[in-house]
Every structure is written in structure tokens, then in C-alpha cells.
Design a protein around this motif. Sequence first.
Motif, PDB file in Angstrom:
ATOM      1  N   GLU A  16     -57.944  -3.653  58.797  1.00 41.07           N
ATOM      2  CA  GLU A  16     -57.719  -3.495  57.356  1.00 41.07           C
ATOM      3  C   GLU A  16     -59.058  -3.513  56.631  1.00 41.07           C
ATOM      4  N   GLY A  17     -59.417  -2.381  56.025  1.00 39.03           N
ATOM      5  CA  GLY A  17     -60.669  -2.286  55.288  1.00 39.03           C
ATOM      6  C   GLY A  17     -61.903  -2.467  56.143  1.00 39.03           C
ATOM      7  N   LEU A  18     -61.810  -2.139  57.428  1.00 41.58           N
ATOM      8  CA  LEU A  18     -62.908  -2.400  58.362  1.00 41.58           C
ATOM      9  C   LEU A  18     -64.077  -1.449  58.110  1.00 41.58           C
ATOM     10  N   GLY A  19     -65.287  -1.988  58.159  1.00 43.18           N
ATOM     11  CA  GLY A  19     -66.473  -1.162  57.957  1.00 43.18           C
ATOM     12  C   GLY A  19     -67.696  -1.736  58.626  1.00 43.18           C
ATOM     13  N   VAL A  20     -68.591  -0.874  59.087  1.00 46.43           N
ATOM     14  CA  VAL A  20     -69.878  -1.268  59.668  1.00 46.43           C
ATOM     15  C   VAL A  20     -70.978  -0.600  58.863  1.00 46.43           C
ATOM     16  N   LEU A  55     -65.385   1.949  67.907  1.00 50.88           N
ATOM     17  CA  LEU A  55     -64.993   1.572  69.264  1.00 50.88           C
ATOM     18  C   LEU A  55     -65.629   0.245  69.666  1.00 50.88           C
ATOM     19  N   LEU A  56     -66.918   0.092  69.384  1.00 49.51           N
ATOM     20  CA  LEU A  56     -67.614  -1.143  69.733  1.00 49.51           C
ATOM     21  C   LEU A  56     -67.122  -2.322  68.901  1.00 49.51           C
ATOM     22  N   THR A  57     -66.748  -2.059  67.660  1.00 47.05           N
ATOM     23  CA  THR A  57     -66.231  -3.134  66.806  1.00 47.05           C
ATOM     24  C   THR A  57     -64.891  -3.636  67.321  1.00 47.05           C
ATOM     25  N   LEU A  58     -64.002  -2.721  67.679  1.00 45.05           N
ATOM     26  CA  LEU A  58     -62.667  -3.104  68.117  1.00 45.05           C
ATOM     27  C   LEU A  58     -62.647  -3.658  69.540  1.00 45.05           C
ATOM     28  N   MET A  62     -69.555  -5.205  68.302  1.00 43.17           N
ATOM     29  CA  MET A  62     -70.309  -4.927  67.087  1.00 43.17           C
ATOM     30  C   MET A  62     -69.618  -5.606  65.913  1.00 43.17           C
ATOM     31  N   ARG A  63     -70.366  -6.414  65.179  1.00 49.62           N
ATOM     32  CA  ARG A  63     -69.777  -7.176  64.082  1.00 49.62           C
ATOM     33  C   ARG A  63     -69.663  -6.311  62.826  1.00 49.62           C
ATOM     34  N   PHE A  74     -56.462 -11.911  68.764  1.00 52.01           N
ATOM     35  CA  PHE A  74     -57.764 -12.494  68.439  1.00 52.01           C
ATOM     36  C   PHE A  74     -58.336 -11.796  67.199  1.00 52.01           C
ATOM     37  N   ARG A  75     -58.965 -12.561  66.336  1.00 51.62           N
ATOM     38  CA  ARG A  75     -59.373 -12.060  65.032  1.00 51.62           C
ATOM     39  C   ARG A  75     -60.745 -11.384  65.040  1.00 51.62           C
ATOM     40  N   VAL A  76     -60.820 -10.329  64.266  1.00 53.30           N
ATOM     41  CA  VAL A  76     -62.088  -9.644  63.986  1.00 53.30           C
ATOM     42  C   VAL A  76     -62.484 -10.008  62.558  1.00 53.30           C
ATOM     43  N   PRO A  77     -63.702 -10.561  62.351  1.00 50.98           N
ATOM     44  CA  PRO A  77     -64.795 -10.734  63.311  1.00 50.98           C
ATOM     45  C   PRO A  77     -64.930 -12.144  63.886  1.00 50.98           C
ATOM     46  N   GLN A  78     -63.982 -13.027  63.660  1.00 50.88           N
ATOM     47  CA  GLN A  78     -64.167 -14.437  64.015  1.00 50.88           C
ATOM     48  C   GLN A  78     -64.139 -14.710  65.517  1.00 50.88           C
TER      49      GLN A  78
END
Length: 283
Positions: A16-20, A55-58, A62-63, A74-78
Amino acid sequence: MEGTPDQGAGAAVTAEGLGVKGSRGWAFREVALTAEPGALIAVEGPSGSGRTCLLLTLTGRMRPAAGQGSVGGFRVPQQMARIRRISALAHVPGVSELDPVLTVAEHLRERALLQRRFGDAARGLLRPRRERAAASRAAIDAAVQAAGLDLETLPKGPRTAVRDLERLEALRLSVALALISRPRLLAVDDTDLKLSDTERDEAWALLRGLAASGTTVLAVCSQAPEDAVVVSTRPVEADAEERAETHGPDNKDEPENEPESEDEDKNKDEEGAADALAETGRA
């Protein structure tokens, strides 16, 4: 127990609203995704749109700079280190690549040894050596079969060097190597790159079959198949124009920041190091 990975099941994936964001702006932003365990997820977009970064974030490597999500509970990014432990990379240039001078058999043996040393539960290391070796051979055989890689049809059988493999054969080998760790989430970069129409159909049939067997599959591509859960990383037009004016055209689909490397759980430092070694070694 909530938050504990189930080895036999695929991983549900949400975002949800994910961005790098990197030094040249957003690699991608405002990504939303909902996929059930065992889904075939296609990350669609042009080269340079942040597909590999997503791909690397999920996969916990990659944070993100914005947003949140979850992989297998498991939670992203925790909880990125825990996500790394339930995911595996297949064919990610610059991160998990095949060594062209090694043979197919050497790649498979090396990955099995890494899995035995760093990936298996500690109690598995207490088993007799013969039993552990038999388990490794069984894991290799199962992974090769699941990837549809027929070793006997290769030019020199298992002794064929990677540089002598056709593109689709190399892709199957990369997938087989990733499957040795029995991941809940399998990530494949550049799935349809340099493949003919027939080969592209075969590649998607392979990934579709893995998803049907229960493994969640995340595949980067230029054009997604109709039956996939599609997520797009096409850049926001204003961001793209800003990057072009400031830095010129960006033709590379490379991460703008460093892959996640520090274990956020202080008591898991050694396991996180093992994960990093297993994933950044020769694939």
C-alpha cells in the motif's frame, strides 16, 4: 503462531503506497498490490521504471522510502530479514547471477551446500553426513524437476557450462537453484527478456505451474500474461520528466539505493548474515 512462516505454503503479498527513492528521485512510488498465496504476480513496466527495485523490496532486500506491506505475514519494512528467509531470487542481474564458467552440476552442488550450511534449521546439521548428503541430492532432484530442466538434453549433460546454455535453459537453471531452499516466494527478474514467443510461453507455463503447486511467484516482465496479478511500476509522469530534465534519460533498471543488508532484529544478526551470504554468492 502469527508471523511464523509456513514452509509448505506460498506467501500472501500486499503493498500500500509502496515506494523506493534514490539519489535521482523515485524509482517507483504509490504501488498497491494484493495477492493470495500461490499467486502468479507480474511486475510489468518498461526498463528503468523500478521493476527490479520493487522485486528486491518485496523479497526483503531493499528498504522502501514510503508505504508499507506484508509478505507471508511479515511486515514491510519492519521485518525485512524474516522476509528474506522465506523468499528466493532467480536471475536478478547484479544480485543473483549465474557464473558463466561454472557447469550446471557445479551450480547445483554449490547452492545445495550453501543451503545445508546457512539455510537449514540447526537441528538438521546434527544429522549424519550421509543423511544430509542424501537430503541435498533429493532437494536438487526435486528442484530440477520442478524447473523443467532436463539435464540429459544439455550439450554436455550436467557438465555443460552456463555460457553454453540457451537463454530459456539458463532461466530454468536459475529457477531450480532458487527452489532448492523451498521458498514461499520465488522472485524472477527479466522473465521475458530475449525470449522468442514460443520460449516466452514456456517460461510463463513454468512459473504458472510453480504457482499452481503453491509457491507464490513474483516475475518482472515487459508484458504480463492475462491470468497474472499485475502490478505496474510505470513512473509518475511528472517524476519521469523531472528525472529527464535533471539527469537525462535513464535506461537502466537498477536499484537506486543499496539492498537491505542489516537485520532489524538484533538477536538475529547471525542468521541475517547467513541469508546475505547465501543470496549474494554465486547463483
